[in-house]
Each structure stands twice: as C-alpha cells, then as structure tokens.
Design an enzyme around this catalytic site. Structure first.
Site, PDB file in Angstrom:
ATOM      1  N   LYS A   9       0.825  -1.213   0.000  1.00 32.53           N
ATOM      2  CA  LYS A   9       0.000   0.000   0.000  1.00 32.53           C
ATOM      3  C   LYS A   9       0.864   1.271   0.000  1.00 32.53           C
ATOM      4  O   LYS A   9       2.059   1.216   0.280  1.00 32.53           O
ATOM      5  CB  LYS A   9      -0.947  -0.044   1.207  1.00 32.53           C
ATOM      6  CG  LYS A   9      -1.972  -1.182   1.141  1.00 32.53           C
ATOM      7  CD  LYS A   9      -2.994  -1.097   2.272  1.00 32.53           C
ATOM      8  CE  LYS A   9      -4.025  -2.212   2.171  1.00 32.53           C
ATOM      9  NZ  LYS A   9      -5.080  -2.095   3.222  1.00 32.53           N
ATOM     10  N   TYR A  49     -12.204  -1.762  -4.129  1.00 32.65           N
ATOM     11  CA  TYR A  49     -12.758  -1.974  -2.785  1.00 32.65           C
ATOM     12  C   TYR A  49     -14.288  -1.842  -2.771  1.00 32.65           C
ATOM     13  O   TYR A  49     -14.866  -1.495  -1.742  1.00 32.65           O
ATOM     14  CB  TYR A  49     -12.128  -0.989  -1.795  1.00 32.65           C
ATOM     15  CG  TYR A  49     -10.796  -1.454  -1.227  1.00 32.65           C
ATOM     16  CD1 TYR A  49     -10.690  -2.657  -0.520  1.00 32.65           C
ATOM     17  CD2 TYR A  49      -9.644  -0.684  -1.360  1.00 32.65           C
ATOM     18  CE1 TYR A  49      -9.480  -3.074   0.021  1.00 32.65           C
ATOM     19  CE2 TYR A  49      -8.422  -1.102  -0.823  1.00 32.65           C
ATOM     20  CZ  TYR A  49      -8.358  -2.298  -0.135  1.00 32.65           C
ATOM     21  OH  TYR A  49      -7.165  -2.710   0.405  1.00 32.65           O
ATOM     22  N   PHE A  57     -15.651   3.784   6.405  1.00 30.29           N
ATOM     23  CA  PHE A  57     -14.261   4.113   6.066  1.00 30.29           C
ATOM     24  C   PHE A  57     -13.968   4.069   4.562  1.00 30.29           C
ATOM     25  O   PHE A  57     -12.837   4.302   4.139  1.00 30.29           O
ATOM     26  CB  PHE A  57     -13.287   3.198   6.814  1.00 30.29           C
ATOM     27  CG  PHE A  57     -13.476   1.709   6.568  1.00 30.29           C
ATOM     28  CD1 PHE A  57     -12.979   1.104   5.428  1.00 30.29           C
ATOM     29  CD2 PHE A  57     -14.144   0.921   7.491  1.00 30.29           C
ATOM     30  CE1 PHE A  57     -13.143  -0.257   5.194  1.00 30.29           C
ATOM     31  CE2 PHE A  57     -14.312  -0.454   7.280  1.00 30.29           C
ATOM     32  CZ  PHE A  57     -13.811  -1.038   6.124  1.00 30.29           C
ATOM     33  N   ARG A 102       2.058  -6.490   9.126  1.00 31.83           N
ATOM     34  CA  ARG A 102       1.300  -5.335   9.628  1.00 31.83           C
ATOM     35  C   ARG A 102       1.779  -4.920  11.015  1.00 31.83           C
ATOM     36  O   ARG A 102       1.814  -3.729  11.332  1.00 31.83           O
ATOM     37  CB  ARG A 102      -0.197  -5.634   9.602  1.00 31.83           C
ATOM     38  CG  ARG A 102      -0.760  -5.516   8.171  1.00 31.83           C
ATOM     39  CD  ARG A 102      -2.140  -6.074   8.082  1.00 31.83           C
ATOM     40  NE  ARG A 102      -2.814  -5.671   6.845  1.00 31.83           N
ATOM     41  CZ  ARG A 102      -3.975  -6.175   6.453  1.00 31.83           C
ATOM     42  NH1 ARG A 102      -4.572  -7.109   7.181  1.00 31.83           N
ATOM     43  NH2 ARG A 102      -4.534  -5.761   5.333  1.00 31.83           N
ATOM     44  N   ASN A 112      -2.198   0.194   6.763  1.00 28.18           N
ATOM     45  CA  ASN A 112      -1.674  -1.060   7.311  1.00 28.18           C
ATOM     46  C   ASN A 112      -0.763  -1.825   6.346  1.00 28.18           C
ATOM     47  O   ASN A 112      -0.651  -3.038   6.409  1.00 28.18           O
ATOM     48  CB  ASN A 112      -2.835  -1.929   7.811  1.00 28.18           C
ATOM     49  CG  ASN A 112      -3.863  -2.212   6.730  1.00 28.18           C
ATOM     50  OD1 ASN A 112      -3.656  -1.855   5.572  1.00 28.18           O
ATOM     51  ND2 ASN A 112      -4.946  -2.864   7.098  1.00 28.18           N
ATOM     52  N   HIS A 115      -2.116  -5.478   1.451  1.00 29.70           N
ATOM     53  CA  HIS A 115      -3.437  -6.046   1.190  1.00 29.70           C
ATOM     54  C   HIS A 115      -3.295  -7.506   0.769  1.00 29.70           C
ATOM     55  O   HIS A 115      -2.310  -7.867   0.122  1.00 29.70           O
ATOM     56  CB  HIS A 115      -4.139  -5.295   0.055  1.00 29.70           C
ATOM     57  CG  HIS A 115      -5.294  -6.063  -0.537  1.00 29.70           C
ATOM     58  ND1 HIS A 115      -6.545  -6.037   0.010  1.00 29.70           N
ATOM     59  CD2 HIS A 115      -5.348  -6.931  -1.580  1.00 29.70           C
ATOM     60  CE1 HIS A 115      -7.331  -6.845  -0.698  1.00 29.70           C
ATOM     61  NE2 HIS A 115      -6.623  -7.407  -1.663  1.00 29.70           N
ATOM     62  N   GLU A 126     -10.035  -9.970  -7.873  1.00 28.72           N
ATOM     63  CA  GLU A 126      -8.963  -8.982  -7.695  1.00 28.72           C
ATOM     64  C   GLU A 126      -7.835  -9.168  -8.712  1.00 28.72           C
ATOM     65  O   GLU A 126      -7.289  -8.189  -9.217  1.00 28.72           O
ATOM     66  CB  GLU A 126      -8.425  -9.065  -6.264  1.00 28.72           C
ATOM     67  CG  GLU A 126      -9.482  -8.605  -5.249  1.00 28.72           C
ATOM     68  CD  GLU A 126      -9.004  -8.691  -3.807  1.00 28.72           C
ATOM     69  OE1 GLU A 126      -7.878  -9.180  -3.557  1.00 28.72           O
ATOM     70  OE2 GLU A 126      -9.767  -8.248  -2.928  1.00 28.72           O
TER      71      GLU A 126
END
Ligand code: ATP
Ligand code: MG
Length: 133
Positions: A9, A49, A57, A102, A112, A115, A126
């Site tokens: 990320k 997502y 969120f 993480r 975090n 993914h 995905e």
C-alpha cells in the site's frame, strides 16, 4: 497451487520498504507471478474496494489507496490466500501478531502496509481487476 492478490500500500511504498516486503514474500516461499508499480486513480481504488462501499471508512480508504504508488502482485503457493493473510497479520496493526508484516510496518487500521485477498472468489476478482488476460 493457489493464487492470491497482494498489494504493497501507499504508506509502505512511501516508507521505502518495498524491498523488505518483497524479501519477506520470497523468504516465505511464494512465487511472484505478476508484479507492477502503479498510482491508482480514486475510481480504480473505489472499484477495487467496491465490497466496502457502504462502510464508513470507504471514502477515506479509497483516498488513501490513491494517494501514492502501490505495488500489485500475484502470489502463488499452496494455500496462498490463507498463508499470505497469515504473513500480513490482522487488519489493525496493534492487534496483529508479532512477526507479521502489519505488526512490523503498519501505522493504523487504515494505513496497514499490505493487502491480501480473503477468499478464492475475491482472489479471482482482484487478480482479473488488475491483470486482465
Ligand atoms: P485488505 O482487504 O486491505 O487486505 P483486510 O481484509 O484485513 O484488509 P478489510 O476489512 O477488507 O480488511 O478492510 C479493507 C481495508 O480497509 C483495510 O485493510 C484497511 O486499510 C481499511 N479499513 C478496514 N477497517 C477499517 C476501519 N475500521 N477504519 C479505517 N480503515 C479501515
Ligand atoms: Mg479485505
């Protein structure tokens, strides 16, 4: 052999720990079968997502995921989905087990570091989302 989608990320790319995370992936015995560095648009993050679209969120998550480059990989191993999630640790770095990515590199429940797909069906969605055949 099973395949899963992994993302380094934007927080982790900014921290210059791509190498550490890729090193861990190789140590754990995953094969890296696809890999690319991209800066997602907000729309691409929202599409990725989409399962979280009704969560409070969602907006913040998509803004974060499009805030800088990410590294997207397809990993291959026996039980890759489960094993990659074990290597990542719990969503909230504070609750992740010692030794997980993480726990080591996550900053918050949102930022975090990594993914991973959570099931066969999501892995397929995905992988196809980012690596069209
Ligand atoms: P990922 O799907 O990124 O591998 P995950 O499966 O552990 O993570 P999900 O519940 O799918 O967790 O949430 C997706 C992402 O949304 C999380 O990784 C995190 O970045 C963000 N997120 C999850 N819960 C929260 C929360 N309560 N507040 C802020 N962000 C959150
Ligand atoms: Mg998830």
């Amino acid at each position: 052999m099973e395949r899963t989608l992994a993302i380094i990320k934007p927080d982790a790319v900014k921290k210059r720990i791509i190498g550490k995370i890729v090193g861990r992936i190789e140590e754990e015995g995953f094969g890296i079968v696809r890999m690319k560095l991209v800066h997602l648009t907000a729309d691409e993050a929202r599409g990725f997502y989409i399962v979280h679209k009704d969560k409070p969120f969602y907006g913040s998550l998509c803004e974060f995921m499009s805030s800088g480059p990410v590294v997207i990989m397809v990993l291959e191993a026996e039980e890759a989905i489960k094993r990659w999630r074990e290597t990542m640790g719990a969503t909230d770095p504070a609750k992740a087990n010692p030794g997980t990515l993480r726990r080591a590199y996550g900053f918050s429940i949102e930022r975090n570091a990594v993914h991973g797909s959570d099931a066969r069906e999501t892995a397929e969605f995905e992988i196809n989302y980012f690596f069209k055949k």
